[in-house]
Design a protein around this motif. Structure first.
Motif, PDB file in Angstrom:
ATOM      1  N   LYS A 184      61.199 -40.154 -25.712  1.00  0.00           N
ATOM      2  CA  LYS A 184      59.954 -39.155 -25.151  1.00  0.00           C
ATOM      3  C   LYS A 184      60.231 -38.172 -23.798  1.00  0.00           C
ATOM      4  O   LYS A 184      61.195 -38.455 -22.966  1.00  0.00           O
ATOM      5  N   LEU A 185      59.548 -37.643 -23.412  1.00  0.00           N
ATOM      6  CA  LEU A 185      60.339 -36.847 -22.212  1.00  0.00           C
ATOM      7  C   LEU A 185      59.411 -37.762 -20.929  1.00  0.00           C
ATOM      8  O   LEU A 185      58.262 -37.837 -20.275  1.00  0.00           O
ATOM      9  N   PRO A 186      60.261 -38.199 -19.646  1.00  0.00           N
ATOM     10  CA  PRO A 186      59.976 -39.076 -18.373  1.00  0.00           C
ATOM     11  C   PRO A 186      59.371 -37.944 -17.457  1.00  0.00           C
ATOM     12  O   PRO A 186      59.779 -36.415 -17.459  1.00  0.00           O
ATOM     13  N   PRO A 187      58.895 -38.621 -16.490  1.00  0.00           N
ATOM     14  CA  PRO A 187      58.751 -37.662 -15.334  1.00  0.00           C
ATOM     15  C   PRO A 187      59.560 -37.570 -14.594  1.00  0.00           C
ATOM     16  O   PRO A 187      60.260 -37.794 -15.086  1.00  0.00           O
ATOM     17  N   ASN A 188      59.807 -35.757 -14.046  1.00  0.00           N
ATOM     18  CA  ASN A 188      60.767 -35.716 -12.869  1.00  0.00           C
ATOM     19  C   ASN A 188      61.524 -34.848 -14.366  1.00  0.00           C
ATOM     20  O   ASN A 188      63.511 -35.101 -13.996  1.00  0.00           O
ATOM     21  N   HIS A 189      60.842 -34.469 -15.668  1.00  0.00           N
ATOM     22  CA  HIS A 189      62.322 -33.870 -16.720  1.00  0.00           C
ATOM     23  C   HIS A 189      62.548 -32.517 -15.858  1.00  0.00           C
ATOM     24  O   HIS A 189      61.918 -32.353 -14.456  1.00  0.00           O
ATOM     25  N   SER A 196      62.886 -15.649   1.541  1.00  0.00           N
ATOM     26  CA  SER A 196      61.711 -15.022   2.020  1.00  0.00           C
ATOM     27  C   SER A 196      62.340 -15.923   3.947  1.00  0.00           C
ATOM     28  O   SER A 196      61.902 -14.393   5.272  1.00  0.00           O
ATOM     29  N   ALA A 197      62.834 -16.441   4.256  1.00  0.00           N
ATOM     30  CA  ALA A 197      63.182 -16.622   5.609  1.00  0.00           C
ATOM     31  C   ALA A 197      64.516 -15.820   6.545  1.00  0.00           C
ATOM     32  O   ALA A 197      63.908 -15.673   7.498  1.00  0.00           O
ATOM     33  N   LEU A 198      65.179 -15.457   5.634  1.00  0.00           N
ATOM     34  CA  LEU A 198      66.283 -14.467   5.615  1.00  0.00           C
ATOM     35  C   LEU A 198      65.218 -13.651   6.033  1.00  0.00           C
ATOM     36  O   LEU A 198      66.331 -12.340   6.868  1.00  0.00           O
ATOM     37  N   LYS A 199      64.483 -12.965   5.317  1.00  0.00           N
ATOM     38  CA  LYS A 199      63.530 -11.848   5.642  1.00  0.00           C
ATOM     39  C   LYS A 199      62.685 -11.967   6.934  1.00  0.00           C
ATOM     40  O   LYS A 199      61.125 -11.647   6.040  1.00  0.00           O
ATOM     41  N   ASP A 200      62.947 -12.419   7.124  1.00  0.00           N
ATOM     42  CA  ASP A 200      61.543 -12.938   8.716  1.00  0.00           C
ATOM     43  C   ASP A 200      60.229 -13.701   7.379  1.00  0.00           C
ATOM     44  O   ASP A 200      58.868 -12.976   8.738  1.00  0.00           O
ATOM     45  N   GLY A 201      60.100 -14.004   7.017  1.00  0.00           N
ATOM     46  CA  GLY A 201      58.608 -14.177   6.584  1.00  0.00           C
ATOM     47  C   GLY A 201      57.967 -13.355   4.981  1.00  0.00           C
ATOM     48  O   GLY A 201      57.259 -13.782   4.490  1.00  0.00           O
ATOM     49  N   MET A 202      58.996 -12.451   4.703  1.00  0.00           N
ATOM     50  CA  MET A 202      58.009 -11.853   3.625  1.00  0.00           C
ATOM     51  C   MET A 202      58.198 -12.232   2.223  1.00  0.00           C
ATOM     52  O   MET A 202      58.498 -13.755   2.170  1.00  0.00           O
ATOM     53  N   PRO A 203      56.919 -12.316   1.924  1.00  0.00           N
ATOM     54  CA  PRO A 203      56.264 -13.191   1.075  1.00  0.00           C
ATOM     55  C   PRO A 203      57.243 -12.532  -0.496  1.00  0.00           C
ATOM     56  O   PRO A 203      57.287 -11.539  -0.738  1.00  0.00           O
ATOM     57  N   MET A 204      57.291 -13.900  -0.941  1.00  0.00           N
ATOM     58  CA  MET A 204      58.076 -13.252  -2.163  1.00  0.00           C
ATOM     59  C   MET A 204      56.978 -14.159  -3.573  1.00  0.00           C
ATOM     60  O   MET A 204      57.141 -15.363  -3.425  1.00  0.00           O
ATOM     61  N   ASP A 205      57.368 -13.709  -4.584  1.00  0.00           N
ATOM     62  CA  ASP A 205      57.010 -14.440  -5.841  1.00  0.00           C
ATOM     63  C   ASP A 205      57.938 -15.463  -6.162  1.00  0.00           C
ATOM     64  O   ASP A 205      59.561 -15.108  -6.022  1.00  0.00           O
ATOM     65  N   ILE A 206      57.624 -16.323  -6.712  1.00  0.00           N
ATOM     66  CA  ILE A 206      58.805 -17.618  -7.326  1.00  0.00           C
ATOM     67  C   ILE A 206      58.570 -17.876  -8.750  1.00  0.00           C
ATOM     68  O   ILE A 206      57.715 -17.609  -9.670  1.00  0.00           O
ATOM     69  N   PRO A 207      60.283 -17.046  -9.331  1.00  0.00           N
ATOM     70  CA  PRO A 207      59.866 -17.477 -10.890  1.00  0.00           C
ATOM     71  C   PRO A 207      59.823 -19.197 -11.193  1.00  0.00           C
ATOM     72  O   PRO A 207      59.633 -20.381 -10.473  1.00  0.00           O
ATOM     73  N   ASP A 208      59.017 -19.201 -12.415  1.00  0.00           N
ATOM     74  CA  ASP A 208      58.589 -19.738 -13.360  1.00  0.00           C
ATOM     75  C   ASP A 208      59.298 -20.438 -14.944  1.00  0.00           C
ATOM     76  O   ASP A 208      59.318 -19.223 -15.237  1.00  0.00           O
ATOM     77  N   PHE A 209      60.190 -21.257 -15.015  1.00  0.00           N
ATOM     78  CA  PHE A 209      60.276 -22.047 -16.481  1.00  0.00           C
ATOM     79  C   PHE A 209      59.898 -22.661 -17.288  1.00  0.00           C
ATOM     80  O   PHE A 209      59.232 -22.375 -18.003  1.00  0.00           O
ATOM     81  N   GLY A 210      57.726 -22.882 -16.831  1.00  0.00           N
ATOM     82  CA  GLY A 210      56.969 -22.882 -17.961  1.00  0.00           C
ATOM     83  C   GLY A 210      56.522 -24.284 -17.667  1.00  0.00           C
ATOM     84  O   GLY A 210      57.372 -24.842 -16.631  1.00  0.00           O
ATOM     85  N   ASP A 211      55.227 -24.688 -18.919  1.00  0.00           N
ATOM     86  CA  ASP A 211      55.542 -26.015 -18.267  1.00  0.00           C
ATOM     87  C   ASP A 211      57.256 -26.435 -19.709  1.00  0.00           C
ATOM     88  O   ASP A 211      57.225 -25.818 -21.040  1.00  0.00           O
ATOM     89  N   ALA A 212      57.166 -27.823 -19.494  1.00  0.00           N
ATOM     90  CA  ALA A 212      57.604 -28.753 -21.231  1.00  0.00           C
ATOM     91  C   ALA A 212      57.268 -28.036 -22.244  1.00  0.00           C
ATOM     92  O   ALA A 212      56.205 -27.706 -22.387  1.00  0.00           O
ATOM     93  N   PRO A 213      57.353 -27.758 -23.287  1.00  0.00           N
ATOM     94  CA  PRO A 213      57.180 -28.008 -24.589  1.00  0.00           C
ATOM     95  C   PRO A 213      55.857 -28.820 -25.096  1.00  0.00           C
ATOM     96  O   PRO A 213      56.002 -30.419 -24.930  1.00  0.00           O
ATOM     97  N   ALA A 214      54.913 -28.080 -25.574  1.00  0.00           N
ATOM     98  CA  ALA A 214      53.979 -28.800 -25.953  1.00  0.00           C
ATOM     99  C   ALA A 214      53.647 -30.101 -26.995  1.00  0.00           C
ATOM    100  O   ALA A 214      53.252 -31.163 -27.224  1.00  0.00           O
TER     101      ALA A 214
END
Ligand SMILES: NC(=O)c1ccc[n+]([C@@H]2O[C@H](COP(=O)([O-])OP(=O)(O)OC[C@H]3O[C@@H](n4cnc5c(N)ncnc54)[C@H](O)[C@@H]3O)[C@@H](O)[C@H]2O)c1
Length: 415
Positions: free
Chosen positions: A368-373, A390-408
């Motif tokens: 089973k999947l543990p927490p912190n998987h 973002s910090a290297l670009k003086d705080g420029m807002p940037m989108d954060i990639p996301d790999f989604g949820d663990a398989p249902a």
């Protein structure tokens, strides 16, 4: 499989806490150890009564065919490729934080885990910090309403950090010590993400350009050309709230624990912490005004609560001293641990270590999947990686990639 065989990689300072926990877990058949420095292996084997040893991770992957699990405690910038190699060799992997220091490595780990369903988890100690457990529970019970704003941080001044990097870094230890603070923001980010169950979607981050004569930080001075010793990120969370995360490595505060939640505000309630005072605040439900509930005795360690009754107790120093974050607190579900792990001596990080070890062993045995998987870990890690950009670009807002949820369809260890 009834019991696991685990090899612990890296005989540095941190694994010393974990070897006895794996060794004494009733569902662990064998603990072996490995390090590229032979003297460290010899000393650890002697200290912990370990019979089987290897000369490196690579040696275990090649020659330890019957070892089913790896627990990785190598230096913080090495984890990604090592985890990938261990997973590819068919091992389940427990890895000390951070997960990895590139988005690509996080993605690769997720891809392998998704395909093979091997267990991967990070040893995110802050997941079992009492403030995180308390806030997770309060949030689930609806005490905050909708998440609005939270603050968490990890403060570790470089001068008290030298030895951690110098221990295994040789003459060039500063090249690694200058790692961007946001590349180690997993503690801070996990405390927000794991409480509200949301991930960060955008970040804007500012950095403090270091000019200390120790020359750890600065262009050309470390492997990342990182000029920042302190960074502050503002994260937009997927539910619309905001999180502020501080990662400071040049700061005049020596606070234990070094990572903690200062506040968590929702639409109907809040949590605030100053040193050893923890308050649960109900801001709207009470028609007579704000209701403050002092929950300190729930959140502080049992040791601290007991100690605070002594006549010579110093409320300003002891709670943030080394001793202040040793031991279990009443919010810990101690009874779920196997007996030998319940009986460990009070240790740093609020005795979070036995919970992590137990989660991993249970996950490997149950599938089973543990927490912190892997999916959780990526959401603890990637915001900081993008924050540094973002910090290297003086705080420029940037989108954060996301790999989604663990398989249902992958059952969780705890629902
Ligand atoms: N609260 C926390 O979660 C927390 C606290 C402390 C440390 N950590 C993490 O624990 C990890 C270890 O930290 P530490 O202070 O013990 O480091 P350390 O430098 O003392 O130990 C790392 C060890 O790994 C060994 N190693 C490197 N490559 C190896 C290989 N290929 N095979 C076998 N051994 C190898 C090194 O020789 C060294 O002995 C770090 O990643 C750190 O981020 C986490």
């Amino acid at each position: 499989m009834n019991k696991i065989k685990v090899c612990i990689i890296g005989m540095g300072e941190f694994s010393d806490f974990f070897i006895p926990l794996f060794r004494d877990h009733p569902d662990v058949e064998e603990v072996s150890i490995a390090d590229v420095i032979p003297e460290r292996v010899t000393a650890a084997a002697l200290k912990h009564g370990i019979k089987r040893t290897f000369s490196s991770l690579e040696d275990v992957l090649k020659n330890g065919k019957d070892v089913d699990s790896i627990a990785l405690f190598t230096q913080r910038h090495l984890h990604g490729p090592m985890v990938i190699d261990a997973l590819k060799a068919g091992k389940h992997v427990f890895s000390a934080v951070p997960m990895a220091i590139s988005v690509e490595e996080c993605g690769k780990i997720i891809d392998i885990v998704k395909e093979t369903r091997q267990i991967y988890m990070t040893g995110e100690t802050c997941y079992y910090f009492p403030c995180a457990i308390f806030c997770r529970d309060a949030y689930k019970k609806g005490k905050f309403g909708e998440f609005v704003y939270g603050e968490s941080q990890y403060y570790h001044d470089m001068k008290t950090f030298y030895s951690a990097f110098a221990r295994s870094g040789g003459d060039s230890w500063k090249r690694v010590a200058g790692i961007p603070p946001m590349y180690y923001s997993t503690h801070s980010v996990s405390m927000i993400v794991s409480v509200i169950g949301q991930h960060a979607t955008k970040v804007s981050c500012c950095g403090y350009r270091d000019h200390d004569p120790d020359e750890v930080f600065g262009v050309g001075k470390n492997n990342w050309d990182n000029p920042f010793s302190n960074q502050t990120a503002l994260l937009t969370m997927s539910g619309g709230g905001i999180a502020r995360v501080n990662e400071f490595r040049r700061v005049g505060i020596a606070h234990k624990p070094s990572s903690y939640i200062t506040c968590m505000y929702g639409t109907t309630g809040a949590y605030e912490c100053t040193t050893n005072k923890h308050m649960l605040i109900n801001g709207v439900a009470d028609p007579n005004g704000t209701h403050l509930e002092d929950v300190s005795d729930l959140v502080n360690t049992m040791y601290l609560t007991e100690r605070s009754k002594a006549a010579d107790f110093n409320p300003h120093e002891e709670p943030i001293s080394e001793r202040g974050h040793k031991g279990f607190s009443p919010v810990h579900d101690i009874a779920r641990l196997p007996l030998p792990l319940q009986q460990i001596p009070d240790t740093v990080h609020y005795n979070s270590h036995p919970f992590l070890v137990d989660d991993f062993v249970r996950a490997v045995l149950s599938g089973k999947l543990p927490p912190n998987h892997a999916w959780d870990s990526a959401r603890y890690m990637i915001p900081g990686l993008i924050a540094h950009e973002s910090a290297l670009k003086d705080g420029m807002p940037m989108d954060i990639p996301d790999f989604g949820d663990a398989p249902a369809d992958w059952d969780k260890l705890y629902e």
